[in-house]
Design an enzyme around this catalytic site. Structure first.
Site: not given
Length: 721
Positions: A585, A660, A692
């Site tokens: 991320s 995602d 994610h």
């Protein structure tokens, strides 16, 4: 005779298998209204992703399962709306019971499961409240226990628990319009998961009305193993239109609807909603689009008229919090970073009294005992790497430490502030939970989770490596905290280094005095030095420390990671030619920027689900730190990972879930295209159906085998200097 059995080593398969090596780690801890039961959600021994509802008698310590999710659950596939909610709550992939709500009389609990609602009583009986094809979302028991509210088909419903009569309070929900739900950025970035708020007397409900018609559509292809589903997701990218959020107050039967006056500017954020204890006033926090101003509004629920109580201002941005408390005498408990650090304040009749002081941070208010004049809260007065529970008088004065230093503590307090549930861990002890009184004295263990012979981690304890903490100094003199795990090495041996980075604001700190899990221990057993440093821009250190990334992402964060690497290279146990960096991320973004800004420093980089262009990410997060891309084009260009991809010269592994809905897959495909056009080789692994959170049975082990296989080729087997 001494046991000479060598310590058992971890495998990736065991790290991710059931039962979890963390041991009994309950979540969603709550005390019953009378304090006699402590309830929680616990994973099953044979399935670490499935949770059941348990209760522990606080007087005897006896534990029992209240609701078995496997017995009453249908196993029905979750709706896309509920899947997205779970992703926002970071529990995507979790099955069984993920939330529950105590009835105020303490005789029953509301349990959502597989899209329907159930009521469980303490004798083990469970009755079904709903049985519909459409999922019921955000179910909540009213404060006095007479009703349950929930959202179905984007409208708000209320069920009378005495008669089971169901009433539809709103009727125009559907398409891009919803009632009673938090919009995407509220869930993902603002830590506001609710869209409906009951008054204390059960007579009224404040309800958010969300219109997403102006929000741009992102056609998100959820690519799975069995095919591809295309979702037209309303995703507010930086600089673009947000959802229009209005707030209404209505009676429990839906009558008497009034619109709350949130001002003439519709381009704001509905940050928080709270009722006064007497139900006569509604308090609303209104945040400006640039997040530099936050108004606390006092609202008359009968008319919707509002007035500003006070306003918070910031030169960079304001961090939202949940520390508002309306006290019985009309004063307000509040936290603010106005002196450079988050501290508690009391507002009364226009006057402010600061309750806590110093170069440390108040985190969250846990409870208030107005009769004794005390407030209980978590913070980091002792050290930034710890979190402790404290108390202070509502009039101000000395702050009292209520938990043991050297641990990362969280706390949940009873409604009368007489008892507190403390959950703590440190790098050598997985989470433990105990019941304490208001002075912090431990009364009983709820879950000691001691690593004895029966604990899942027991076979591996002898090989457990202690975590070392230390500090370095940044270029501006700031103190940076690091952690390090080192394998056993022979004299003169130099090891490769696994640098795990997040580096971003708001969340994701790496250096805390908490249990780090078995994965890092596995890496150490494979011969890696594991290292992390929390640089400038990370939270919990004050405005000056965090605010240095304002309109300058990947500036000081990169500098501070490199300062950590420079220190590592001077250590006699580190091979300076074999240092790898990994992040997910924001950490994935940081991995790319480190490779771009400092080619040759790292032997290789692993970037998971990275944001590659901040214009592709959402409004509330991105604009908080970077401003509007239309007016801050230079800042966006400087911080852009995609635009600087040509500078990557070191081996790169790119990872992303193909479904995602947070950092959309387009971030990685754009980077792939850019690197391919530049004829720059790289490796990639994408995960069909994964969001994610790329995880789950088999998937987690595959992910890490892919990462470590890449690092074996590019780093471990690289010739030592």
């Amino acid at each position: 005779m001494a046991d000479k059995t060598p310590p058992q080593k971890l495998t990736l398969e065991r790290v991710f298998a059931s039962p979890t090596l963390t041991g009994a780690a309950p979540r969603a801890l709550k005390l019953s209204p009378d304090g006699t039961l402590l309830t929680s959600l616990r994973p099953r021994a044979d399935d670490r992703e499935r949770y059941d509802l348990w209760a522990v008698d606080t007087r005897t310590g006896v534990a029992r399962m209240l609701v078995d999710s496997a017995k009453i659950g249908s196993g029905a596939e979750l709706s896309e709306a509920e899947k997205m909610q779970r992703e926002r709550a970071r529990i995507g992939g979790t099955r069984g019971i993920v939330a529950y709500d105590w009835a105020p009389d303490g005789k029953s609990l509301l349990v959502p499961l597989d899209g329907d609602l159930f009521v469980a009583t303490l004798d083990g009986k469970v009755r079904r409240l709903t049985a519909t094809k459409t999922a019921e979302l955000d179910a909540t028991t009213s404060p006095k226990g007479g009703f349950v509210s929930f959202v179905r088909d984007q409208n708000l419903f209320v069920t009378d628990l005495q008669t089971n009569a169901e009433r539809k309070l709103t009727r125009d929900g559907g398409g891009t319009l919803s009632w009673g739900l938090a919009e995407f950025v509220a869930q993902e970035e603002m830590d506001r998961t609710k869209g409906a708020w009951w008054s204390p007397d059960d007579k009224r409900i404040a309800v958010a009305r969300v219109d997403e018609s102006g929000v741009a559509i992102v056609s998100r292809a959820a690519i799975g193993a069995d095919g591809t589903k295309v979702y037209d997701q309303r995703y507010p990218r930086a600089g673009a239109a947000n959802a229009v959020v209005d707030l209404y107050v209505m009676n429990v039967d839906g009558s008497g609807q009034v619109k709350v006056d949130l001002g003439t500017n519709a381009d704001i954020y509905l940050a928080r909603v709270n009722w006064a204890a007497d139900g006569k006033t509604l308090f609303v926090q209104r945040e400006s689009r640039d997040q530099k101003a936050l108004d606390l509004l006092r609202v008359d629920p009968a008319t919707g008229k509002s007035a500003v109580v006070f306003t918070e201002h910031a030169k960079t941005w304001l961090n939202l919090h949940d520390n508002f408390r309306g006290l019985k005498d009309g004063s307000i408990l509040w936290s603010s970073e106005r002196d450079g650090f988050s501290h508690l304040y009391r507002w009364q009749a226009g006057q402010w009294t600061q309750l806590t002081h110093g170069p440390w941070m108040v985190r969250g208010v846990v409870g208030v005992d107005e009769a004794k004049g005390l407030v209980y809260f978590t913070g980091n007065r002792e050290t930034p790497i710890d979190q402790n529970l404290y108390s202070v008088a509502l009039a101000g004065g000395a702050v009292t430490l209520l938990t043991e230093a050297g641990w990362w503590n969280t706390a949940v307090m009873s409604r009368d502030a007489s008892h507190v549930i403390v959950t703590r861990s440190n790098p050598s002890q997985p989470e433990q939970t105990y019941l304490a009184d208001a002075t912090g004295k431990r009364l009983s263990w709820v879950e000691e989770n001691r690593i004895d012979a029966t604990h899942p981690y027991a076979p591996y304890l002898a090989a457990h490596v202690a975590t070392t903490f230390g500090t370095l100094t940044a270029a501006d003199g700031s103190v940076l905290h690091y952690k390090l795990l080192k394998p056993q090495l022979t004299k003169g041996q130099r090891a490769p280094v696994f640098v795990q980075v997040y580096g971003g604001p708001g969340a994701g700190r790496q250096v805390t005095d908490a249990w780090g899990g078995a994965l890092q221990q596995y890496l150490v057993q494979q011969g890696w030095v594991v290292f992390s440093i929390d640089g400038r821009g990370t939270p919990d250190r004050g405005v000056a420390f965090e605010g240095q990334i304002y309109r300058a992402m990947s500036s000081v964060e990169v500098d501070d990671q490199i300062a950590g690497v420079d220190w590592l290279k001077k250590q006699n146990f580190v091979d300076p030619a074999r240092i790898a960096v990994y992040g997910w991320s924001y950490g994935g973004y940081m991995t790319l920027r480190l490779l771009e800004r400092k080619p040759g420093v790292f032997a290789a980089g692993v970037s998971g689900a990275p944001v590659t262009r901040w214009e592709l990410y959402d409004t509330h997060y991105t604009e908080r730190y970077m401003g509007n891309p239309a007016t801050e084009a230079a800042a966006y260009m400087q911080s852009d990972a995609l635009g600087h991809a040509d500078a990557i010269a070191d081996p790169l592994l790119l990872l992303h879930g193909m479904a995602d809905d947070n950092v959309v897959f387009e971030n990685s495909t754009a980077l792939m295209a850019k690197l391919q056009a530049a004829a720059h080789p790289f490796e990639t692994m994408v995960y069909p159906g994964q969001t994610h959170r790329v995880a789950g049975p088999g998937i987690s082990a595959h992910l890490w085998k892919t990462i470590l296989g890449f690092l074996d080729r590019q780093v471990v087997n690289k010739e030592q200097k």
